[in-house]
Design an enzyme around this catalytic site. Structure first.
Site, mmCIF file in Angstrom:
data_model
loop_
_atom_site.group_PDB
_atom_site.id
_atom_site.type_symbol
_atom_site.label_atom_id
_atom_site.label_comp_id
_atom_site.label_asym_id
_atom_site.label_seq_id
_atom_site.Cartn_x
_atom_site.Cartn_y
_atom_site.Cartn_z
ATOM 1 N N HIS A 59 3.163 -7.042 24.786
ATOM 2 C CA HIS A 59 2.102 -7.939 24.377
ATOM 3 C C HIS A 59 2.491 -9.410 24.492
ATOM 4 C CE1 HIS A 59 0.240 -4.202 23.159
ATOM 5 N NE2 HIS A 59 -0.855 -4.838 23.507
ATOM 6 N N ARG A 72 -12.564 -4.632 19.818
ATOM 7 C CA ARG A 72 -11.732 -3.474 19.530
ATOM 8 C C ARG A 72 -11.275 -3.552 18.074
ATOM 9 N NH1 ARG A 72 -6.450 -2.599 23.097
ATOM 10 N NH2 ARG A 72 -5.631 -4.268 21.809
ATOM 11 N N GLU A 125 -6.621 5.715 26.795
ATOM 12 C CA GLU A 125 -5.261 5.223 27.032
ATOM 13 C C GLU A 125 -4.196 6.240 26.622
ATOM 14 O OE1 GLU A 125 -4.693 1.556 24.880
ATOM 15 O OE2 GLU A 125 -5.648 2.303 23.070
ATOM 16 N N ASP A 181 -1.353 1.199 28.301
ATOM 17 C CA ASP A 181 -0.819 2.315 27.528
ATOM 18 C C ASP A 181 -0.888 3.616 28.312
ATOM 19 O OD1 ASP A 181 0.220 1.379 25.082
ATOM 20 O OD2 ASP A 181 -1.804 0.814 24.482
ATOM 21 N N CYS A 191 -9.906 -2.100 31.355
ATOM 22 C CA CYS A 191 -9.538 -3.377 30.725
ATOM 23 C C CYS A 191 -8.027 -3.569 30.641
ATOM 24 C CB CYS A 191 -10.155 -3.499 29.336
ATOM 25 S SG CYS A 191 -9.550 -2.267 28.172
HETATM 26 C C1 PEP Z 1 -4.144 -1.115 27.326
HETATM 27 O O1 PEP Z 1 -3.395 -0.350 26.710
HETATM 28 O O2 PEP Z 1 -4.300 -1.077 28.555
HETATM 29 C C2 PEP Z 1 -4.895 -2.163 26.617
HETATM 30 C C3 PEP Z 1 -5.818 -2.871 27.210
HETATM 31 O O3 PEP Z 1 -4.578 -2.386 25.331
HETATM 32 P P1 PEP Z 1 -3.285 -3.137 24.811
HETATM 33 O O4 PEP Z 1 -2.588 -3.749 25.987
HETATM 34 O O5 PEP Z 1 -3.731 -4.165 23.836
HETATM 35 O O6 PEP Z 1 -2.482 -2.051 24.174
HETATM 36 MG MG MG Z 2 -3.533 -0.200 24.566
#
Ligand code: PEP
Ligand code: MG
Length: 759
Positions: free
Chosen positions: A361, A504, A608, A632, A679
C-alpha cells in the site's frame, strides 16, 4: 559452532571500515577452521569478474589488484557454478589457473563457497591448505552458514563504500537496488521519518569531534530519565511496588557508573554517540545473556528496553527538530498515509520505503500521489540514508547515494523528457477512452487520499471505481465518528454528483494498520482483514454504513463495495447489516421529520480471494456489481505476500494463471449479468489495460496518474488485435513470455513511447 559463528559475524559487522572488516573476517575464519589461508573475493556479477579484497595467506600486495573472470581458475568456478567446490589437490585440477601476483602455488587443498544474495553472486570465500587436504563436510557447512549469514551485509557493501567508490565499477558503489514503487525521478535531500529504530539499523560510524556527540548523548540521557519518571507516575496505581522497582533499575543503569562512562569513553575514541551506545549495549547484552543465573540473564531484557529508549532520543526525536528539506526524499521503514499527510505534498520529491514491494500500500499511495518511489531496500541500515543527497529512480527501482554531478544531470534530462511525454499525452488524448476501432471503455478512478473532483473533470472520468475509505481511518488517533465520516463522504459524493462513487468499506489488516487498533498476527495477509474484521465488529461497520447512507441522501450516487470477501455467508451477513443501517437511518429521518428520501445503495464485492472465482454463479441476485482486485488476487493465487520484498520477483499480475483467472471472471460475470470492473493496479498499467480490454472488460478503475497513459495506448489499439493478444498470452507458461507479447503488440500499434524508461 554457533558461538564461533556469532563471534565472527559480530566482529565483521562492528568494524566500520570495510577493508578492515574483511581483513578481520579472513583471519577469524582461518583461525577457526585451522587452515593456512583464507581469502575473500568480491564479485561484479554483471561483468562476471571477481576481485581479491582480503586475504590471510596469499600475497597481501595482491589485494585490490588481482581480478579474475568467472571462467578463470577454481575461485572463478565457484562463482560460475554458484555452489561450494572442494578440491584436495588444486594444482593438479583442470580448472586451476596460475595468477602470479597472488602467489598461491604452495597451496594444494581448496574449498570455495559463494556468497549469494537474491540469486546474485556477491563474492567467494576461499580456504587453502599447503598439504593436500580434503576439507570436511562440517567445515564446508560452517562456511556455507557463515556466507549465508553475511550475504545481506555484503549486499550493502555498496553503502559502506560510498566514500571510496569501487574501481571495478565506479558507479555501482553509489547505487542501491529495490523495486519500483512509483514511476518518476526524485532528486533531493533525504528526510528520515521513523518511529522504531533498532540497533540492527545502526552501522558504526566515527566522527571528527567528540564534544557535540557527548552533548547529544547527555541530552538523550536526560530525556530518557524524564520518560522514566513520567512512566513511574503513570504506572504507580497500576503496578505493585516491587514491579515498579524496575524503573529504579533503569535510572541506575543510566548513571555514569553503569552505561554512561563506557559510552563516553567510546565517544572519546571517535565513535558517534549512536555507535558508542550500540557498542556498549551489545557488549552488556551479550554478557548478561551468557550468565547462568536466570535473574541476571533476565536483566538483558531491561538493558535492551532502556537502550532502545535512549536510541530513540538519539535518533528520531532529535531528528524531528530538524526542518524538512525543500525537496525531501522521505525515508521510512514502512511509509504510511499519516507520514505523508504530515509533510506538504509540494515538498516531497521522492519516497524510499525499506520494507514492502511493488503492490504494497505504500507503493499504491505513492503512485496515487504521483511521487516517485523505490520500495523494498531490504537490509539497508536505515540511519545511513538519513540527511544525505539522493536520487530516487522510480523507473528502475534504484536509489543513488550522494550522486555526482554527471548523474544528477542525466536524471534532470530524464525528468524533462518525462514532462515532455506527459504534455504529449495531454495533447493527444481523446476525451473518452476508446480503442482504435471505437469501442468505448469507461474510465474510473481509484481514490481515497483526497478529493479529486477537479482532476476528474479534466480527465473526463466517469466516476470513482474504488474509494479506499481506510485512509480516512488511518489519519486519525481514534475511529472517526459517524458525523465525521458522514461529512467526509458527503463531500466526495457531492464532488462526483451524477456519477457513481464506489465506496469500499473499511479494509484494514495486512499492511494497512490503524495506529489506534494494532493487529499483530503471524500471517497478516491471511488473517483478520477487510470484511472479516468489520463483521466481527458490527459497531464499526454499522457506523460506517450509516454515515455513507446519510451522506448519499442528497446525491444518490453511492455504491457500497465489500473487501476481502471469501464466502457467500459474509455477503449475506454484510447485506443484512446494510439493510439494518438503512432502516435505522430511515427511522431517524422520519423522527427528525426531515422528509428526506433515504436511498438504498447498490451493493457489490471485490473479487480478490480465489474462492470467489468458483462461487460466481451463486452471486446472482445477491449483489449488484463486482470489481476485481488484481493486487490481492495475484497475491492469493500465487501464494506470494505482496508486501514481502524477498519474494517480490514472484509477484506478477502478468502470470498466466492470474490472467486465466481474470478471463474466467470476465466470462462468468457476463453470463450471469453482473457488471464487473477491474480496480487493481493491473487496470492502470497500459499493457494490463490492453489485456483487460481484450478480455472484454469495459470498465477500468485506476489512479489518476495512469488515466492518460491508458487512454493513449487504447486509442492506438484495434480491439481485434487485443482479443488475439489475449488468446496468445493465455497459452503462455511464464510471466516474461506474456510481457514479451504485450510489449511486442505495443510496438506494433505504434505506442513504443510508453515503454521507454522515463515514460
Ligand atoms: C486489490 O486488492 O486489487 C485492491 C484494489 O485493493 P487493495 O490494493 O486496497 O488491497
Ligand atoms: Mg485488496
Amino acid at each position: 559452532m554457533l558461538d564461533e559463528l556469532r563471534r565472527i559475524t559480530h566482529n565483521f559487522v562492528q568494524e566500520p571500515n570495510l577493508d578492515l572488516a574483511l581483513a578481520s573476517l579472513v583471519s577469524d575464519i582461518k583461525f577457526c577452521l585451522n587452515t593456512d589461508c583464507c581469502s575473500i573475493y568480491l564479485a561484479d556479477p554483471d561483468q562476471k569478474l571477481l576481485r581479491l579484497k582480503a586475504t590471510d595467506g596469499l600475497n597481501p600486495d595482491a589485494v585490490g589488484q588481482t581480478i579474475m573472470r568467472f571462467d578463470e581458475g577454481l575461485t572463478g568456478w565457484v562463482a560460475e557454478r554458484g555452489e561450494p567446490i572442494k578440491v584436495h589437490n588444486a594444482l593438479q585440477h583442470i580448472r586451476f589457473k596460475q595468477f602470479p601476483t597472488i602467489e598461491e602455488d604452495t597451496y594444494s587443498g581448496f574449498l570455495g563457497v559463494p556468497i549469494m544474495h537474491r540469486r546474485k553472486i556477491l563474492g567467494v570465500i576461499s580456504l587453502q591448505q599447503s598439504e593436500s587436504r580434503y576439507f570436511e563436510q562440517q567445515e564446508e557447512a560452517f562456511l556455507v552458514t557463515l556466507s549465508a549469514q553475511l550475504a545481506s551485509t555484503f549486499a550493502n557493501v555498496t553503502l559502506r563504500l560510498r566514500s571510496e567508490p569501487d574501481e571495478l565499477n565506479p558507479q555501482s558503489a553509489l547505487v542501491l537496488q529495490g523495486v519500483s514503487g512509483a514511476r518518476g525521478v526524485g532528486i533531493g535531500h533525504s528526510y528520515l521519518v521513523q518511529t522504531n529504530i533498532e540497533f540492527s539499523d545502526v552501522s558504526l560510524k566515527k566522527v571528527g569531534s567528540a564534544e557535540p556527540e557527548k552533548a547529544r548523548y547527555f541530552n538523550a540521557v536526560e530525556n530518557t530519565r524524564a520518560d522514566i519518571i513520567e512512566m513511574t507516575k503513570r504506572m504507580a496505581n497500576q503496578l505493585p511496588k516491587d514491579a515498579l522497582a524496575i524503573f529504579d533499575v533503569y535510572q541506575q543503569l543510566l548513571e555514569a557508573a553503569s552505561l554512561g562512562n563506557e559510552v563516553v569513553d567510546k565517544i572519546e575514541q571517535g565513535w558517534c554517540a549512536v555507535s558508542a551506545l550500540k557498542i556498549v549495549v551489545e557488549k552488556y547484552i551479550a554478557e548478561f545473556e551468557k550468565m547462568d543465573d536466570p535473574y541476571i540473564r533476565e536483566r538483558a531484557v531491561d538493558v535492551k528496553d532502556l537502550s532502545r529508549r535512549l536510541l530513540e532520543h538519539l535518533t528520531a526525536k532529535a531528528h524531528r527538530e530538524l526542518s524538512i528539506p525543500k525537496s525531501a526524499i522521505i525515508i521510512a521503514e514502512e511509509v504510511t498515509a499519516s507520514m505523508l499527510a504530515e509533510i506538504p505534498r509540494d515538498q516531497i520529491s521522492g519516497i524510499v520505503s525499506i520494507k514492502g514491494a511493488e503492490n504494497s500500500h505504500a507503493a499504491i499511495m505513492a503512485r496515487a500521489l504521483g511521487i516517485p518511489a523505490v520500495i523494498g531496500l531490504r537490509d539497508v541500515p536505515i540511519l545511513q540514508l538519513d540527511d544525505i543527497e539522493l536520487i530516487v529512480d522510480g523507473y528502475n527501482g534504484t536509489v543513488f547515494i550522494t550522486p555526482n554531478e554527471a548523474i544528477v544531470d542525466e536524471y534532470r534530462k530524464l525528468e524533462s523528457e518525462d514532462k515532455a511525454f506527459a504534455d504529449l499525452l495531454k495533447k493527444e488524448s481523446n476525451e473518452f477512452a476508446q480503442t482504435q476501432c471505437g469501442r468505448r471503455i469507461s474510465m474510473y478512478i481509484n481514490s481515497g487520499m483526497g478529493f479529486e473532483g477537479d482532476i476528474a473533470e479534466q480527465l473526463h472520468i466517469e466516476g470513482i471505481g474504488l474509494y479506499r475509505t481506510e485512509y480516512l481511518f488511518m489519519m486519525r488517533q481514534r475511529f472517526p465518528s459517524e458525523q465525521e465520516q458522514q461529512s467526509f463522504y458527503q463531500e466526495v459524493l457531492g464532488d462526483f454528483e451524477g456519477k457513481p462513487v464506489v465506496m469500499r468499506t473499511l479494509d484494514v489488516g495486512g499492511d494497512k494498520q490503524l495506529p489506534y487498533f494494532p493487529i499483530v498476527e503471524d500471517n497478516p495477509f491471511l488473517g483478520w482483514r477487510g470484511i472479516r474484521l468489520t463483521l466481527d465488529h458490527s459497531e464499526i461497520f454499522l457506523v460506517q454504513i450509516r454515515a455513507m447512507i446519510k451522506a448519499n441522501i442528497l446525491t444518490n450516487n453511492l455504491h457500497i463495495m465489500l473487501p476481502m470477501v471469501s464466502d457467500i455467508g459474509e455477503i449475506e451477513e454484510a447485506s443484512r447489516l446494510i439493510k439494518q443501517a438503512h432502516r435505522e437511518v430511515e427511522k431517524e429521518m422520519q423522527e427528525a421529520d426531515a422528509g428526506a428520501h433515504v436511498h438504498k445503495p447498490k451493493i457489490g464485492v471485490m473479487i480478490e480471494v480465489p474462492s470467489m472465482i468458483f462461487q460466481l454463479s451463486k452471486l446472482k441476485g445477491k449483489i449488484d456489481f463486482c470489481s476485481i482486485g488484481t493486487n490481492d488476487l495475484t497475491q492469493y493465487l500465487l501464494a506470494v505476500d505482496r508486501n514481502n520484498d524477498k519474494v517480490a520477483s514472484l509477484y506478477d499480475a502478468y502470470h498466466p494463471t492470474v490472467l486465466t483467472a481474470i478471463k474466467m471472471i470476465a466470462d462468468e460475470t457476463k453470463k450471469i449479468g453482473i457488471p464487473c470492473s477491474v480496480c487493481g493496479e493491473l487496470a492502470g498499467d497500459p499493457g494490463g489495460a490492453m489485456l483487460l480490454t481484450g478480455m472484454g472488460f469495459d470498465r477500468l478503475s485506476m489512479n489518476t496518474q495512469n488515466i492518460l497513459r491508458v487512454k493513449w495506448v487504447l486509442k492506438k489499439a484495434p480491439f481485434k488485435i487485443l482479443e488475439t493478444l489475449v488468446d496468445d498470452v493465455l497459452q503462455c507458461t511464464r510471466p516474461d513470455q506474456v510481457k514479451f507479447r504485450v510489449n511486442r503488440t505495443i510496438l506494433n500499434i505504434g505506442a513504443a513511447g510508453i515503454l521507454r524508461a522515463g515514460n
